[in-house]
Design an enzyme around this catalytic site. Structure first.
Site, PDB file in Angstrom:
ATOM      1  N   ASN A 114      43.212  48.883  46.369  1.00 21.19           N
ATOM      2  CA  ASN A 114      43.408  50.156  45.655  1.00 21.19           C
ATOM      3  C   ASN A 114      42.122  50.744  45.080  1.00 21.19           C
ATOM      4  O   ASN A 114      41.907  51.953  45.121  1.00 21.19           O
ATOM      5  CB  ASN A 114      44.470  50.006  44.571  1.00 21.19           C
ATOM      6  N   GLY A 116      38.974  39.641  56.886  1.00 21.01           N
ATOM      7  CA  GLY A 116      40.124  39.151  57.652  1.00 21.01           C
ATOM      8  C   GLY A 116      41.410  39.224  56.870  1.00 21.01           C
ATOM      9  O   GLY A 116      41.458  39.770  55.758  1.00 21.01           O
ATOM     10  N   GLY A 138      44.689  38.187  54.694  1.00 21.99           N
ATOM     11  CA  GLY A 138      44.885  37.364  53.508  1.00 21.99           C
ATOM     12  C   GLY A 138      45.450  35.997  53.843  1.00 21.99           C
ATOM     13  O   GLY A 138      44.976  34.972  53.342  1.00 21.99           O
ATOM     14  N   ARG A 174      45.146  34.264  56.432  1.00 22.54           N
ATOM     15  CA  ARG A 174      44.228  33.365  57.172  1.00 22.54           C
ATOM     16  C   ARG A 174      42.905  33.185  56.403  1.00 22.54           C
ATOM     17  O   ARG A 174      42.664  32.118  55.832  1.00 22.54           O
ATOM     18  CB  ARG A 174      43.925  33.970  58.551  1.00 22.54           C
ATOM     19  N   GLY A 206      41.914  34.635  53.577  1.00 22.14           N
ATOM     20  CA  GLY A 206      42.126  34.472  52.126  1.00 22.14           C
ATOM     21  C   GLY A 206      42.597  33.066  51.813  1.00 22.14           C
ATOM     22  O   GLY A 206      42.074  32.399  50.913  1.00 22.14           O
ATOM     23  N   GLU A 229      44.727  38.374  38.291  1.00 22.15           N
ATOM     24  CA  GLU A 229      45.050  39.723  37.793  1.00 22.15           C
ATOM     25  C   GLU A 229      46.094  40.297  38.731  1.00 22.15           C
ATOM     26  O   GLU A 229      45.794  40.593  39.886  1.00 22.15           O
ATOM     27  CB  GLU A 229      43.796  40.612  37.812  1.00 22.15           C
ATOM     28  N   CYS A 267      46.626  49.669  39.207  1.00 19.43           N
ATOM     29  CA  CYS A 267      47.492  48.713  38.497  1.00 19.43           C
ATOM     30  C   CYS A 267      47.754  49.157  37.067  1.00 19.43           C
ATOM     31  O   CYS A 267      48.704  48.717  36.445  1.00 19.43           O
ATOM     32  CB  CYS A 267      46.852  47.329  38.510  1.00 19.43           C
ATOM     33  N   GLU A 302      39.444  38.900  32.392  1.00 20.41           N
ATOM     34  CA  GLU A 302      38.137  39.195  32.957  1.00 20.41           C
ATOM     35  C   GLU A 302      37.466  40.201  32.025  1.00 20.41           C
ATOM     36  O   GLU A 302      38.015  40.545  30.993  1.00 20.41           O
ATOM     37  CB  GLU A 302      38.293  39.717  34.388  1.00 20.41           C
TER      38      GLU A 302
HETATM   39  P1  NDP Z   1      47.886  41.593  47.884  1.00 21.53           P
HETATM   40  O1  NDP Z   1      48.342  40.550  46.934  1.00 21.53           O
HETATM   41  O2  NDP Z   1      48.671  41.827  49.111  1.00 21.53           O
HETATM   42  O3  NDP Z   1      46.408  41.296  48.366  1.00 21.53           O
HETATM   43  C1  NDP Z   1      45.316  41.119  47.497  1.00 21.53           C
HETATM   44  C2  NDP Z   1      44.222  40.346  48.198  1.00 21.53           C
HETATM   45  O4  NDP Z   1      44.698  39.037  48.495  1.00 21.53           O
HETATM   46  C3  NDP Z   1      43.821  40.944  49.545  1.00 21.53           C
HETATM   47  O5  NDP Z   1      42.444  40.728  49.761  1.00 21.53           O
HETATM   48  C4  NDP Z   1      44.669  40.139  50.499  1.00 21.53           C
HETATM   49  O6  NDP Z   1      44.144  40.142  51.786  1.00 21.53           O
HETATM   50  C5  NDP Z   1      44.597  38.769  49.884  1.00 21.53           C
HETATM   51  N1  NDP Z   1      45.669  37.865  50.260  1.00 21.53           N
HETATM   52  C6  NDP Z   1      46.913  38.159  50.722  1.00 21.53           C
HETATM   53  N2  NDP Z   1      47.618  37.021  50.954  1.00 21.53           N
HETATM   54  C7  NDP Z   1      46.802  35.990  50.616  1.00 21.53           C
HETATM   55  C8  NDP Z   1      46.954  34.563  50.605  1.00 21.53           C
HETATM   56  N3  NDP Z   1      48.075  33.983  50.976  1.00 21.53           N
HETATM   57  N4  NDP Z   1      45.900  33.820  50.186  1.00 21.53           N
HETATM   58  C9  NDP Z   1      44.765  34.397  49.778  1.00 21.53           C
HETATM   59  N5  NDP Z   1      44.555  35.732  49.779  1.00 21.53           N
HETATM   60  C10 NDP Z   1      45.558  36.525  50.170  1.00 21.53           C
HETATM   61  O7  NDP Z   1      47.723  42.904  47.007  1.00 21.53           O
HETATM   62  P2  NDP Z   1      47.375  44.360  47.525  1.00 21.53           P
HETATM   63  O8  NDP Z   1      46.064  44.328  48.255  1.00 21.53           O
HETATM   64  O9  NDP Z   1      48.573  44.908  48.205  1.00 21.53           O
HETATM   65  O10 NDP Z   1      47.102  45.117  46.156  1.00 21.53           O
HETATM   66  C11 NDP Z   1      48.086  45.690  45.394  1.00 21.53           C
HETATM   67  C12 NDP Z   1      48.491  44.792  44.257  1.00 21.53           C
HETATM   68  O11 NDP Z   1      47.362  44.493  43.444  1.00 21.53           O
HETATM   69  C13 NDP Z   1      49.479  45.438  43.325  1.00 21.53           C
HETATM   70  O12 NDP Z   1      50.491  44.520  43.018  1.00 21.53           O
HETATM   71  C14 NDP Z   1      48.667  45.741  42.084  1.00 21.53           C
HETATM   72  O13 NDP Z   1      49.411  45.800  40.896  1.00 21.53           O
HETATM   73  C15 NDP Z   1      47.706  44.622  42.073  1.00 21.53           C
HETATM   74  N6  NDP Z   1      46.536  44.969  41.285  1.00 21.53           N
HETATM   75  C16 NDP Z   1      46.360  44.355  40.072  1.00 21.53           C
HETATM   76  C17 NDP Z   1      45.285  44.685  39.277  1.00 21.53           C
HETATM   77  C18 NDP Z   1      45.040  44.006  37.974  1.00 21.53           C
HETATM   78  O14 NDP Z   1      43.939  44.141  37.450  1.00 21.53           O
HETATM   79  N7  NDP Z   1      45.989  43.287  37.414  1.00 21.53           N
HETATM   80  C19 NDP Z   1      44.324  45.723  39.703  1.00 21.53           C
HETATM   81  C20 NDP Z   1      44.613  46.278  40.997  1.00 21.53           C
HETATM   82  C21 NDP Z   1      45.683  45.913  41.751  1.00 21.53           C
HETATM   83  P3  NDP Z   1      44.709  41.200  52.861  1.00 21.53           P
HETATM   84  O15 NDP Z   1      44.661  42.532  52.268  1.00 21.53           O
HETATM   85  O16 NDP Z   1      43.736  40.999  53.923  1.00 21.53           O
HETATM   86  O17 NDP Z   1      46.106  40.745  53.167  1.00 21.53           O
END
Ligand code: NDP
Length: 481
Positions: free
Chosen positions: A150, A204, A206, A208, A210, A248, A282, A461
């Site tokens: 985001n 790549g 998440g 895999r 991640g 977070e 968020c 953080e």
């Molecule tokens: P995701 O949880 O889908 O993904 C976040 C990151 O984690 C991405 O880089 C993703 O990779 C990676 N990821 C996904 N699955 C795994 C896994 N099993 N192991 C390790 N890494 C993984 O979130 P979104 O990207 O969809 O972001 C939106 C979410 O983030 C919302 O819920 C929002 O509220 C939250 N958010 C929270 C904030 C805060 O400060 N609290 C700030 C901003 C957003 P990939 O994209 O490649 O799948």
């Protein structure tokens, strides 16, 4: 555009398996570059390089690290326009927003932590004049940073900058949906002369790349920002390995509006706090709680203003709402809108996809949507939608407002509008969230603790909290008598 590359051991490199997948421009629906489909082998290479670099990097002086980070900040500033275009194309957000918020904040993250580390100190305790205890704060080692789509570079650097400043080596993964600015950042690290292996970027999926970062035994701490479900999966792997964890996660933030507020300022800000960045922040308020005595007036004024928000090509200066980040997320938001209707919600405006003619006719756009007439317990008011969708909920008393505001699994941020000082302080203490904004929104001071309670996260953080997370405190006890 050329394919995106990983950044491992100081060089830009192809993934081990040589596989790539598509990167879409959400404003056109077209593919504009390819992303490495990295996995365990790539992460392992990066960890080995980082482990080699760690003793050298950890032994650099604070001034040396600070100077290099300042150089990175200044180089991003020189390429601001390129970064802003990349962020807008990758995420779908308006170019003016990337130019005025995302990229300047990424620069500030580096500058802030480059300065903060020079001011970082630790405690000492005199024990009955027999001994002196002092806390030695040492870098954790190789750490993993995983960030969402985001606010791509903004949140990526929010993790990377304090980790590096504290003397750690970093393996970072941006979201697969928005990898471009992290790639451009790795080019800057090369140009700035950062030692090889100190900072590594793995691109790549998440599940895999991640997951490989989270599971690697050489990575001692994980800082993650993303969805609550992903946070749970990460904790399930990292906790039994006793890794340090900062999570977070998601939110369902309440905006609470009392009749005694500064109405014009509240109205203006509430439009922003609901729909900036397509509501994909968020910290956006997604449930708007309004005191009954002004409910009707607020609803009419708010809806009128929301209808004026122009949904359009992110490259145009007058587009207030850009594209939704991906087709998958677009479908999720549309599903939630139909769910709200099935739950009996009354759509006051929006509620549908928008066709932006010309260049963007195949893009993923949704009109800003305002819904009323839903109980606070329904799914629409409980589940995170993370898009341009808000609900209106009337309330009568402070107690009722608190009950509704606190009545979800989340607790990231709350926004409160009132001119009554006593009420403001009382409610700030009662709201179960990590952040409370009173008569403002997104007014950020980078020294403050940032994070959520309940299912919105674990740990804080920002400022010294981040530097504490990225260091291990060791007590050294010296007998002096
Ligand atoms: P995701 O949880 O889908 O993904 C976040 C990151 O984690 C991405 O880089 C993703 O990779 C990676 N990821 C996904 N699955 C795994 C896994 N099993 N192991 C390790 N890494 C993984 O979130 P979104 O990207 O969809 O972001 C939106 C979410 O983030 C919302 O819920 C929002 O509220 C939250 N958010 C929270 C904030 C805060 O400060 N609290 C700030 C901003 C957003 P990939 O994209 O490649 O799948």
């Amino acid at each position: 555009m050329e394919n995106i590359k990983n950044y491992i051991d100081g060089i830009l490199t192809t993934p081990y398996n040589n596989n790539y997948f598509n990167n879409f421009d959400p404003s056109t629906g077209g593919v504009f570059t390819m992303i490495p489909d990295s996995g365990e082998e790539d992460v392992d290479l990066a960890v080995r390089s980082a482990e080699k670099a760690f003793p050298i990097w950890a032994a650099t002086t604070v001034e040396e690290r600070s100077e290099l980070m300042m150089k990175v900040a200044s180089m991003i500033r020189q390429r601001l326009e390129k970064f802003a275009h990349a962020e807008s194309m990758d995420n779908g957000k308006p170019l003016w927003l990337a130019r005025s918020v995302d990229i300047p904040r990424a620069i500030k993250n580096f500058e802030f932590f480059a300065n903060a580390i020079t001011q970082f100190s630790s405690e000492s305790h005199i024990t009955d004049s027999i001994a002196v205890n002092y806390t030695l704060r040492q870098p954790v080692g190789v750490v993993g940073a995983i960030s969402p789509w985001n606010l791509p570079l903004y949140l990526f650097t929010w993790k990377v900058a304090p980790a590096l400043a504290a003397g750690n080596c970093v393996i970072a993964k941006p979201s697969e949906v928005t990898p471009l600015t992290a790639y451009l950042l790795s080019e800057i690290f090369i140009d700035a002369g950062f030692p090889q292996g100190v900072f590594n970027v793995i691109h790549g999926h998440g599940h895999r790349a991640g997951k490989a970062i989270v599971s690697h035994p050489g990575i001692k701490a994980i800082t993650f920002t993303g969805g609550t479900k992903t946070g749970k999966d990460i904790a399930a792997i990292a906790a039994p390995m006793f890794k340090k964890l900062s999570l977070e996660l998601g939110g369902k933030n309440p905006t609470i509006i009392f009749a005694d507020c500064n109405y014009e300022e509240m109205l203006e800000t509430t439009v922003r706090s609901s729909f900036t960045n397509q509501g994909e922040i968020c910290l956006c308020g997604s449930r708007i709680l309004v005191e009954k005595s002004i409910y009707e007036k607020f609803r009419n004024d708010f809806v009128q203003k929301v209808k004026q928000l122009r949904v359009g090509d992110p490259l145009l200066e007058d587009s207030m709402i850009g594209a939704i980040v991906s087709k998958q997320h677009f479908d999720k938001i549309m599903y939630h809108i139909s769910l709200a209707m099935n739950e009996g919600g009354n759509i006051l405006c929006g509620g549908k996809a928008v066709n932006v003619p010309g260049r963007c006719s195949d893009g993923w756009f949704i009109a800003p949507t305002v819904i009323e007439n839903l109980p606070s317990s329904c799914r629409t008011n409980q589940e995170e939608i993370f898009g341009p969708v808000v609900t209106l909920i009337p309330f009568e008393t402070e107690d009722e407002a608190i009950e509704i505001a606190n009545g979800t699994e989340y607790g990231l941020a709350s926004i409160l509008w009132t001119e009554n000082l006593t009420r403001a302080h009382n409610m700030a203490a009662l709201l179960r969230s990590g952040i409370v904004w009173i008569n403002c929104w997104m007014l950020r001071d980078l020294r403050t603790p940032f994070g959520g309670v309940k299912n919105s996260g674990v740990g804080r953080e920002g400022g010294l909290e981040a530097l504490r997370f990225f260091t291990e405190p060791k007590n050294v006890c010296v007998k002096i008598k």
